[in-house]
Motif scaffolding. Structure first.
Motif, mmCIF file in Angstrom:
data_model
loop_
_atom_site.group_PDB
_atom_site.id
_atom_site.type_symbol
_atom_site.label_atom_id
_atom_site.label_comp_id
_atom_site.label_asym_id
_atom_site.label_seq_id
_atom_site.Cartn_x
_atom_site.Cartn_y
_atom_site.Cartn_z
ATOM 1 N N ARG A 182 2.113 1.498 -11.885
ATOM 2 C CA ARG A 182 3.535 1.692 -11.596
ATOM 3 C C ARG A 182 4.377 1.367 -12.837
ATOM 4 O O ARG A 182 5.351 2.075 -13.163
ATOM 5 C CB ARG A 182 3.942 0.809 -10.421
ATOM 6 N N ASP A 260 -2.177 3.349 -3.565
ATOM 7 C CA ASP A 260 -1.300 4.459 -3.914
ATOM 8 C C ASP A 260 0.134 4.169 -3.486
ATOM 9 O O ASP A 260 1.092 4.448 -4.224
ATOM 10 C CB ASP A 260 -1.797 5.746 -3.251
ATOM 11 N N ARG A 261 0.288 3.577 -2.315
ATOM 12 C CA ARG A 261 1.641 3.236 -1.845
ATOM 13 C C ARG A 261 2.251 2.103 -2.660
ATOM 14 O O ARG A 261 3.452 2.091 -2.904
ATOM 15 C CB ARG A 261 1.594 2.881 -0.357
ATOM 16 N N THR A 264 3.431 3.745 -5.947
ATOM 17 C CA THR A 264 4.607 4.620 -5.852
ATOM 18 C C THR A 264 5.813 3.916 -5.266
ATOM 19 O O THR A 264 6.934 4.458 -5.272
ATOM 20 C CB THR A 264 4.285 5.853 -5.003
ATOM 21 N N GLY A 265 5.609 2.717 -4.703
ATOM 22 C CA GLY A 265 6.708 2.007 -4.073
ATOM 23 C C GLY A 265 7.060 2.527 -2.696
ATOM 24 O O GLY A 265 8.088 2.139 -2.133
ATOM 25 N N SER A 266 6.198 3.373 -2.123
ATOM 26 C CA SER A 266 6.489 3.967 -0.808
ATOM 27 C C SER A 266 5.894 3.138 0.295
ATOM 28 O O SER A 266 5.155 3.643 1.148
ATOM 29 C CB SER A 266 5.943 5.401 -0.747
ATOM 30 N N ILE A 267 6.182 1.829 0.289
ATOM 31 C CA ILE A 267 5.664 0.946 1.327
ATOM 32 C C ILE A 267 6.683 0.852 2.449
ATOM 33 O O ILE A 267 7.866 1.137 2.272
ATOM 34 C CB ILE A 267 5.314 -0.444 0.774
ATOM 35 N N ALA A 268 6.187 0.462 3.627
ATOM 36 C CA ALA A 268 7.051 0.423 4.799
ATOM 37 C C ALA A 268 8.161 -0.606 4.641
ATOM 38 O O ALA A 268 7.996 -1.613 3.974
ATOM 39 C CB ALA A 268 6.195 0.113 6.025
#
Length: 268
Positions: A182, A260-261, A264-268
């Protein structure tokens, strides 16, 4: 050939049980979701309706369960039906406290070996696991040897303890790789160049695991293992890693999906 009762037929347990069946051991299996036992039944294993029914005639009991609570529940059901002199091998990742609790349940009527494994489903199928065996394992050395390479770790509970240490390092390393990439993205570095540089460094094994295919270690299990570790000692870095995996929102996916999350920072 020792008669074996195998309790727990998840992604790891099923191929391990199949290895023992293929080696000629009389095998009785039990799983909470009974349908998972059907493929092994078709290959010649006996299927028990209850843990007690599975262990009643066994020389060796193997448990490969999801966590301490599952192990305690199965032990409560199975221990009263054990024959004197039975060997119980717990291969789950449950931590040393759960192993001590199981030892107390067994008393002097059975020999307990805590033998969690390193390796994923591919190695379970081929007998290539690394087995961390605590306690007196001589009586089950042949059984363990069919599943992988055995490393003796010391007194009872040390196998479970070492597994927590190794899992914390491995799972934490994967999260660190994800955050390092990241950072590389934020700095505009080429992805291939960054990945190659990390793979050539001290985190090489974690880099490979972060992008592994064809293996499966559920993120939910990683959360369980990290919770056991951080509940034992103050581990601020691993507490942060635990929160990352918890908020990744993919408990049933492999830890590579969580990585991967995290990247990318696409965590909940």
């Amino acid at each position: 050939m020792q008669k074996i009762a195998f309790l727990g037929l998840g992604r790891m347990g099923a191929p391990m049980a199949r290895r023992l069946l293929g080696a000629g051991h009389p095998l009785t299996v039990w799983n909470r979701t009974a349908a998972r036992a059907a493929p092994l039944a078709a290959e010649g294993a006996a299927v028990a309706a209850t843990p007690a029914g599975a262990v009643r005639d066994a020389d060796v009991v193997i448990t490969m369960l999801s966590g301490p609570e599952a192990l305690a529940a199965v032990a409560d059901a199975a221990v009263p039906a054990l024959r004197p002199g039975t060997h119980w091998i717990d291969m789950s990742t449950v931590g040393p406290v759960a192993v001590r609790d199981l030892a107390a349940r067994l008393g002097t009527g059975a020999t307990l070996v805590d033998a969690p494994v390193m390796g994923s489903t591919d190695r379970a199928a081929t007998g290539g696991l690394r087995i961390l065996a605590g306690g007196e394992a001589d009586g089950v050395a042949g059984v363990l040897g069919r599943l992988g390479e055995v490393s003796r770790t010391g007194p009872p509970g040390t196998g479970a303890a070492l597994k927590l240490v190794l899992n914390a390092a491995a799972v934490g390393g994967v999260a660190l790789v994800a955050e390092s990439l990241r950072l590389a993205d934020a700095l505009g570095l080429d992805d291939t160049v960054a990945r190659r540089a990390l793979a050539d460094g001290p985190l090489g094994g974690a880099v490979a695991r972060a992008f592994a295919e064809g293996v499966h270690f559920r993120t939910g299990l990683a959360v369980k293992d990290l919770a056991l570790a951080t509940g034992t000692a103050r581990l601020p870095a691993l507490e942060a890693v635990l929160e990352q995996y918890r908020t990744a929102g993919v408990p049933d996916a492999d830890i590579s999906a969580a990585a991967d999350r995290i990247r990318t920072g696409s965590i909940a």
